[in-house]
Design a protein around this motif. Structure first.
Motif, PDB file in Angstrom:
ATOM      1  N   PRO A  27      43.148  29.182  38.485  1.00  0.00           N
ATOM      2  CA  PRO A  27      41.811  29.152  38.384  1.00  0.00           C
ATOM      3  C   PRO A  27      41.134  29.351  39.864  1.00  0.00           C
ATOM      4  O   PRO A  27      41.508  29.111  40.829  1.00  0.00           O
ATOM      5  N   ILE A  28      40.166  30.132  39.834  1.00  0.00           N
ATOM      6  CA  ILE A  28      38.939  30.343  40.946  1.00  0.00           C
ATOM      7  C   ILE A  28      38.386  28.887  41.367  1.00  0.00           C
ATOM      8  O   ILE A  28      37.907  28.164  40.463  1.00  0.00           O
ATOM      9  N   ASN A  29      38.875  28.882  42.666  1.00  0.00           N
ATOM     10  CA  ASN A  29      38.497  27.326  43.039  1.00  0.00           C
ATOM     11  C   ASN A  29      38.320  27.486  44.570  1.00  0.00           C
ATOM     12  O   ASN A  29      39.082  27.852  45.429  1.00  0.00           O
ATOM     13  N   LYS A  30      37.148  27.099  44.947  1.00  0.00           N
ATOM     14  CA  LYS A  30      36.681  26.968  46.433  1.00  0.00           C
ATOM     15  C   LYS A  30      37.478  26.100  47.402  1.00  0.00           C
ATOM     16  O   LYS A  30      38.164  26.185  48.365  1.00  0.00           O
ATOM     17  N   ALA A  31      37.566  24.695  46.825  1.00  0.00           N
ATOM     18  CA  ALA A  31      38.006  23.655  47.723  1.00  0.00           C
ATOM     19  C   ALA A  31      39.450  24.030  47.829  1.00  0.00           C
ATOM     20  O   ALA A  31      39.988  23.684  48.820  1.00  0.00           O
ATOM     21  N   LEU A  32      40.334  24.669  47.173  1.00  0.00           N
ATOM     22  CA  LEU A  32      41.830  24.989  47.016  1.00  0.00           C
ATOM     23  C   LEU A  32      41.783  26.551  47.665  1.00  0.00           C
ATOM     24  O   LEU A  32      42.902  26.877  47.936  1.00  0.00           O
ATOM     25  N   TRP A  33      40.644  27.242  47.661  1.00  0.00           N
ATOM     26  CA  TRP A  33      40.542  28.630  48.006  1.00  0.00           C
ATOM     27  C   TRP A  33      41.883  29.568  47.636  1.00  0.00           C
ATOM     28  O   TRP A  33      42.485  30.008  48.186  1.00  0.00           O
ATOM     29  N   THR A  34      41.535  29.559  46.160  1.00  0.00           N
ATOM     30  CA  THR A  34      42.982  29.907  45.423  1.00  0.00           C
ATOM     31  C   THR A  34      42.799  31.655  45.447  1.00  0.00           C
ATOM     32  O   THR A  34      41.595  32.119  45.935  1.00  0.00           O
ATOM     33  N   SER A  35      43.768  32.275  45.369  1.00  0.00           N
ATOM     34  CA  SER A  35      43.993  33.587  45.496  1.00  0.00           C
ATOM     35  C   SER A  35      42.913  34.407  44.620  1.00  0.00           C
ATOM     36  O   SER A  35      42.330  35.353  45.012  1.00  0.00           O
ATOM     37  N   SER A  36      42.586  33.986  43.330  1.00  0.00           N
ATOM     38  CA  SER A  36      41.719  34.629  42.474  1.00  0.00           C
ATOM     39  C   SER A  36      40.217  34.539  43.237  1.00  0.00           C
ATOM     40  O   SER A  36      39.438  35.341  43.015  1.00  0.00           O
ATOM     41  N   PHE A  37      39.982  33.266  43.740  1.00  0.00           N
ATOM     42  CA  PHE A  37      38.889  33.177  44.539  1.00  0.00           C
ATOM     43  C   PHE A  37      38.254  33.996  45.736  1.00  0.00           C
ATOM     44  O   PHE A  37      37.490  34.639  45.944  1.00  0.00           O
ATOM     45  N   VAL A  38      39.611  34.316  46.369  1.00  0.00           N
ATOM     46  CA  VAL A  38      39.622  35.107  47.470  1.00  0.00           C
ATOM     47  C   VAL A  38      39.128  36.534  46.905  1.00  0.00           C
ATOM     48  O   VAL A  38      38.498  37.216  47.382  1.00  0.00           O
ATOM     49  N   LEU A  39      39.558  37.146  45.752  1.00  0.00           N
ATOM     50  CA  LEU A  39      39.396  38.359  45.362  1.00  0.00           C
ATOM     51  C   LEU A  39      38.104  38.455  44.631  1.00  0.00           C
ATOM     52  O   LEU A  39      37.274  39.548  44.895  1.00  0.00           O
ATOM     53  N   VAL A  40      37.455  37.336  43.931  1.00  0.00           N
ATOM     54  CA  VAL A  40      36.417  37.589  43.339  1.00  0.00           C
ATOM     55  C   VAL A  40      35.154  37.370  44.415  1.00  0.00           C
ATOM     56  O   VAL A  40      34.389  38.193  44.367  1.00  0.00           O
TER      57      VAL A  40
END
Length: 362
Positions: free
Chosen positions: A244-257
């Motif tokens: 899941p897109i998640n700023k607090a965890l800075w997930t990989s999906s968040f990075v790409l989006v």
């Protein structure tokens, strides 16, 4: 301004820093419009784009500043000193008090933070950039993003399957608690924590690739950036299904989006300013010329105003109530107007510094 300077990058940087000021200084946190708040956990809002945009443009700037890829002791020293300055400023902001003893108790000082992450990410991204070819950097970025996904998803925490929710068996949160203890933003996690800084480096590396495109001699740069941005958005949202897109965890999906949106917005600004030569956004360029200084000043002054007591409230609260709160305005509107006033003030600061040719390099 240098003739070969890319105006769109300056505008993007300045707009990002002013947005950071806006979302960090509402009149009251109790009444803020949804788009100006971070997502509760998974998902993202416009506010969640701001910090990754800044790390992205840090990478773009690295591609400009270190394009000669000089590898010597002087270069390493310069990079290290700048990173240490950023980290020191961040620690100072987290510890400072306006009254004696002027610093928080050691156990209450937050170690991670925005400036600290910028410092670490800048240092590692710059070192990687001057030592590796762009092809190797692509591999490094892929390893960081995929490796982080595998770690967060498949590595158990003390014998318990890891979760991506806000829980003790979330690997990133668990590491932060074990390493930093009471020095986190919250008791159970930190949005600028240790493990989540790994994919944040990838955010900056993706900015490096954009910088390389902008400094290359190929045509249709705006079209290329639009294509890359759109691709990142599609892949990121597909990855969101399992990570899941998640700023607090800075997930990989968040990075790409977030990198996808950054490329799309930068491509549009580049097309208008550097291709069509349409002049706009000067106020953002002024702020961008002293971006870190403006961010630090806004954070420091906001903290001071929050600590000065005026009656039963702070100077910040008193100013908000006396000037911005009116019966004919919703509290959310009053809160936003306060934030916009702060942005206007620091835009003026940026303008004055720019006109006096004062550029403070941190």
């Amino acid at each position: 301004m240098k003739k070969d300077r890319i105006v769109s990058v300056d505008i993007f940087r300045g707009a990002t820093i002013l947005l950071m000021v806006l979302v960090n200084t509402p009149g009251t946190w109790s009444n803020v419009y949804g788009p100006f708040l971070h997502a509760d956990w998974h998902g993202y809002t416009p506010t969640d784009l701001v910090f990754p945009f800044f790390l992205f443009i840090v990478g773009t700037s690295i591609a400009f500043s270190y394009k000669n890829r000089t590898v010597d002791a002087k270069a390493y020293k310069k990079i290290a000193i700048r990173a240490l300055k950023l980290i020191a400023l961040g620690l100072f902001l987290g510890a400072f008090l306006i009254h004696y003893p002027f610093f928080k108790n050691f156990k209450d000082i937050r170690f991670p933070g925005v400036l600290q992450r910028i410092g670490v990410v800048f240092f590692l991204t710059a070192i990687l950039f001057i030592n590796l070819s762009w092809k190797k950097l692509i591999w490094v970025t892929a390893v960081l993003l995929i490796g982080y996904w595998l770690l967060m998803t498949f590595v158990p925490v003390e014998g318990v399957a890891s979760t991506l929710e806000r829980a003790p068996n979330n690997l990133a949160n668990w590491i932060d608690v074990k390493v930093f203890g009471t020095h986190n933003y919250k008791a159970d996690y930190d949005p600028e924590g240790l493990l989540s800084t790994v994919p944040a480096i990838a955010s900056s590396l993706l900015g490096v690739f954009t910088g390389l495109i902008l400094t290359a001699k190929q045509e249709k740069k705006a079209t290329i950036l639009m294509g890359i941005g759109g691709s990142f958005l599609i892949i990121g949202h597909m990855w969101d299904l399992v990570f899941p897109i998640n700023k607090a965890l800075w997930t990989s999906s968040f990075v790409l989006v977030t990198a996808g949106w950054a490329n799309l917005i930068l491509a549009l600004i580049y097309y208008l300013t550097d291709v069509k030569k349409i002049e706009f956004g000067s106020i953002f360029r002024y702020a961008g010329a002293n971006a870190i200084v403006i961010y630090f000043l806004s954070s420091f002054i906001s903290k001071v105003m929050g600590q000065i007591q005026v009656g039963d409230t702070s100077l910040h609260g008193w100013l908000f109530q006396k000037v911005y709160v009116h019966d004919f305005l919703a509290l959310e509107t009053s809160s936003l107007l306060y934030g916009l006033s702060v942005v206007l003030f620091y835009s003026l600061v940026g303008y004055i510094l720019y006109q006096k040719k004062i550029f403070i390099k941190v």
